[in-house]
Design an enzyme around this catalytic site. Structure first.
Site, short mmCIF file in Angstrom:
data_model
loop_
_atom_site.label_atom_id
_atom_site.label_comp_id
_atom_site.label_asym_id
_atom_site.label_seq_id
_atom_site.Cartn_x
_atom_site.Cartn_y
_atom_site.Cartn_z
N HIS A 148 -23.47 118.66 6.26
CA HIS A 148 -23.30 119.90 5.49
C HIS A 148 -24.28 121.01 5.91
O HIS A 148 -25.41 120.73 6.33
CB HIS A 148 -23.50 119.56 4.01
CG HIS A 148 -23.07 120.64 3.08
ND1 HIS A 148 -23.96 121.46 2.43
CD2 HIS A 148 -21.83 121.04 2.69
CE1 HIS A 148 -23.30 122.31 1.66
NE2 HIS A 148 -22.00 122.07 1.79
N ASN B 255 -13.12 120.05 -6.54
CA ASN B 255 -13.84 118.79 -6.32
C ASN B 255 -14.03 118.03 -7.63
O ASN B 255 -14.84 117.10 -7.69
CB ASN B 255 -15.22 119.08 -5.73
CG ASN B 255 -15.12 119.77 -4.39
OD1 ASN B 255 -14.22 119.48 -3.60
ND2 ASN B 255 -16.00 120.73 -4.13
N LYS C 128 -19.33 117.67 -8.34
CA LYS C 128 -18.09 117.17 -7.73
C LYS C 128 -17.45 116.20 -8.74
O LYS C 128 -16.92 116.63 -9.73
CB LYS C 128 -18.37 116.50 -6.38
CG LYS C 128 -19.40 117.21 -5.53
CD LYS C 128 -18.90 118.47 -4.87
CE LYS C 128 -19.97 119.03 -3.93
NZ LYS C 128 -19.90 120.44 -3.71
N ASP D 289 -26.37 112.14 2.21
CA ASP D 289 -25.87 113.14 1.28
C ASP D 289 -24.61 112.55 0.63
O ASP D 289 -23.57 112.43 1.27
CB ASP D 289 -25.54 114.44 2.05
CG ASP D 289 -24.99 115.52 1.13
OD1 ASP D 289 -24.64 115.20 -0.03
OD2 ASP D 289 -24.88 116.67 1.57
N SER E 118 -17.30 116.06 3.59
CA SER E 118 -16.69 117.03 2.67
C SER E 118 -15.43 117.69 3.21
O SER E 118 -14.55 118.04 2.44
CB SER E 118 -17.71 118.11 2.31
OG SER E 118 -18.16 118.77 3.48
N HIS F 24 -20.04 113.83 -2.18
CA HIS F 24 -18.62 113.55 -2.45
C HIS F 24 -18.34 112.07 -2.67
O HIS F 24 -17.19 111.67 -2.84
CB HIS F 24 -17.76 114.09 -1.31
CG HIS F 24 -17.81 115.58 -1.21
ND1 HIS F 24 -16.97 116.40 -1.92
CD2 HIS F 24 -18.65 116.38 -0.53
CE1 HIS F 24 -17.28 117.67 -1.66
NE2 HIS F 24 -18.29 117.67 -0.82
C1 LIG Z 1 -21.66 117.42 1.50
C2 LIG Z 1 -22.18 118.42 0.55
N1 LIG Z 1 -23.49 118.42 0.27
C3 LIG Z 1 -24.03 119.31 -0.58
C4 LIG Z 1 -23.26 120.25 -1.21
C5 LIG Z 1 -23.89 121.23 -2.15
O1 LIG Z 1 -23.75 120.80 -3.46
P1 LIG Z 1 -23.68 121.86 -4.65
O2 LIG Z 1 -22.28 122.34 -4.72
O3 LIG Z 1 -24.14 121.11 -5.85
O4 LIG Z 1 -24.64 122.96 -4.28
C6 LIG Z 1 -21.89 120.28 -0.98
C7 LIG Z 1 -21.04 121.30 -1.67
O5 LIG Z 1 -20.16 121.86 -1.15
C8 LIG Z 1 -21.33 119.35 -0.08
O6 LIG Z 1 -20.03 119.37 0.21
#
Ligand SMILES: Cc1ncc(COP(=O)(O)O)c(C=O)c1O
Length: 411
Positions: free
Chosen positions: A144, A58, A247, A213, A188, A216
């Site tokens: 997510h 990412n 990311k 959220d 994601s 990405h």
């Molecule tokens: C859409 C989404 N939100 C939150 C997260 C979590 O973020 P982090 O990797 O900083 O824990 C991810 C990670 O895979 C994600 O894809």
């Protein structure tokens, strides 16, 4: 005789193994150290002595390998030490954290920010602290795992709308007095974008908060939604925005952005924030430097867009059926979990590493390759990836689920 837990663990692992869903870590090493060429060379890593082109990270802008950012981390550690030493409400909140929060606010237009060590932690903390049994929350079908886990812990009533469907979201908003609607900016596992402007208008109409959220989307492309609207000054559209640094910024950590009242509420009530060692100041210095670097280098966004366009064109020419995505996340639905692993393994033989994504990360029947492009990929590596994909798909006998059917199965 085995203990109860040993028996349970081995039965569950065996079941996962049989379904092709066992997850195992792999020890990766890097091809070069962070010399001056590392940030511009096409991403590769070494696994068990063999070098692979990396199409599974990412690190969309290639920032994780920029020498100036390594220097920023070093300077942060020299200035503040290598760790924060305490939770934020004790003595773990420094000028470095404050400066990063202010920069994030000025970029997005939100009043206040709160830093976390990960996006997963930020999402669960937000959901668990903001909602309780009195709340009804509406969320896109594909949000997510961290959002779902947090909502489950909160006790809120969760209603899901069909992926990216305004009609479905509106039906739920009309039927329920919802406290919030939750979506992702860029999804994601699918790489498509939510219609943020329209969702925002719907939420305003129903006096419901919009929570996005932006893991990405933040610092990516022009962070545009499906309608082409830039997310700059996102606060005009979004009540609460979660951004992550792991990311496109290539480092680590996350922030919740919103009103001062929301952030003050979280500071007093979010257990994950209160009872946990804060993000290290050095990481805050690094994330701030990465934000500034991404702004100062718009050519990285251009290069990424060109790489995405090249990959999509080569796949189209070679009849490789990608999902419809214009972002760095380019999924190819295989359907069956075992066959997805088989295709990923065939690509590895050709020296190309792509993510094999299986349930429960994605819905049953929609296992997929998740191919990610970065600004650092060379045209040669992108061409090799597309060509190998086409060859492997021809060679491996996959009764491929058509793109449409696979989508329908989980929408
Ligand atoms: C859409 C989404 N939100 C939150 C997260 C979590 O973020 P982090 O990797 O900083 O824990 C991810 C990670 O895979 C994600 O894809």
């Amino acid at each position: 005789m085995s203990s109860l837990l040993e028996t349970k663990i081995s039965a569950r692992q065996q079941a996962l193994r049989e379904q092709g869903l066992l997850r195992q870590r792999k020890v990766m090493s890097i091809e070069h150290s962070l010399d001056t060429n590392a940030s511009t060379s096409s991403p590769r890593f070494v696994f068990e002595g063999r070098t692979y082109s990396n199409f599974s990270s990412n690190d969309y802008l290639g920032l994780s390998r920029v020498p100036e950012l390594a220097d920023a981390l070093h300077l942060g550690a020299q200035t503040y030490g290598v760790g924060s030493g305490a939770s934020p409400l004790v003595t773990g909140y420094s000028e470095a954290h404050f400066a990063l929060e202010r920069q994030l606010c000025s970029l997005t237009g939100h009043e206040a920010a709160l830093l976390f060590c990960s996006g997963f932690g930020a999402n669960t903390a937000l959901m668990k602290t903001l909602f309780d049994q009195q709340d009804t929350v509406i969320a896109d079908k594909l949000v997510h795992a961290s959002i779902i886990d947090g909502l489950q812990d909160s006790g809120a009533q969760l209603k899901r709308f069909l992926h990216n469907s305004l009609e479905s979201a509106e039906r739920l908003l009309v039927r329920h007095q919802a406290s919030a609607l939750i979506t992702e900016s860029v999804f994601s596992m699918d790489g498509d974008c939510a219609p943020i402007t329209d969702l925002s208008a719907l939420c305003r109409q129903h006096h419901t908060w919009l929570i996005v959220d932006d893991a990405h989307g933040f610092a990516m492309l022009n962070a545009a939604d499906a309608n082409g609207n830039a997310h700059a000054k996102a606060a005009k559209l979004i009540d609460v925005q979660v951004v992550t640094f792991g990311k496109a910024l290539g480092c680590q950590g996350a922030a919740i952005l919103g009103s001062q009242a929301l952030i003050d509420f979280l500071v007093s009530n979010a257990r994950e924030y209160i009872y946990s060692t804060s993000l290290s100041p050095a990481n805050a210095v690094l994330a701030l430097a990465a934000v500034q670097y991404s702004i100062a280098h718009p050519e990285l966004q251009q290069k990424l867009r060109a790489n995405i366009a090249l990959f999509k064109r080569l796949c189209l020419d070679a009849n490789v059926p990608l999902l419809n995505s214009d972002t760095a996340i380019q999924p190819l639905i295989i359907g069956d979990a075992q066959q997805t692993l088989q295709v990923a393994d065939e690509l590895k033989i050709a020296g190309i590493w792509v993510g094999a994504i299986r349930p429960p990360t994605v819905p049953v029947g929609s296992a997929r390759l998740r191919i990610t492009l970065t600004a650092a990929h060379s045209a040669e590596d992108i061409a090799a990836c597309a060509a190998q994909l086409a060859q492997v798909l021809k060679r491996v006998n996959i009764p491929r689920v058509s793109e449409r059917r696979a989508e329908d199965e989980y929408r």
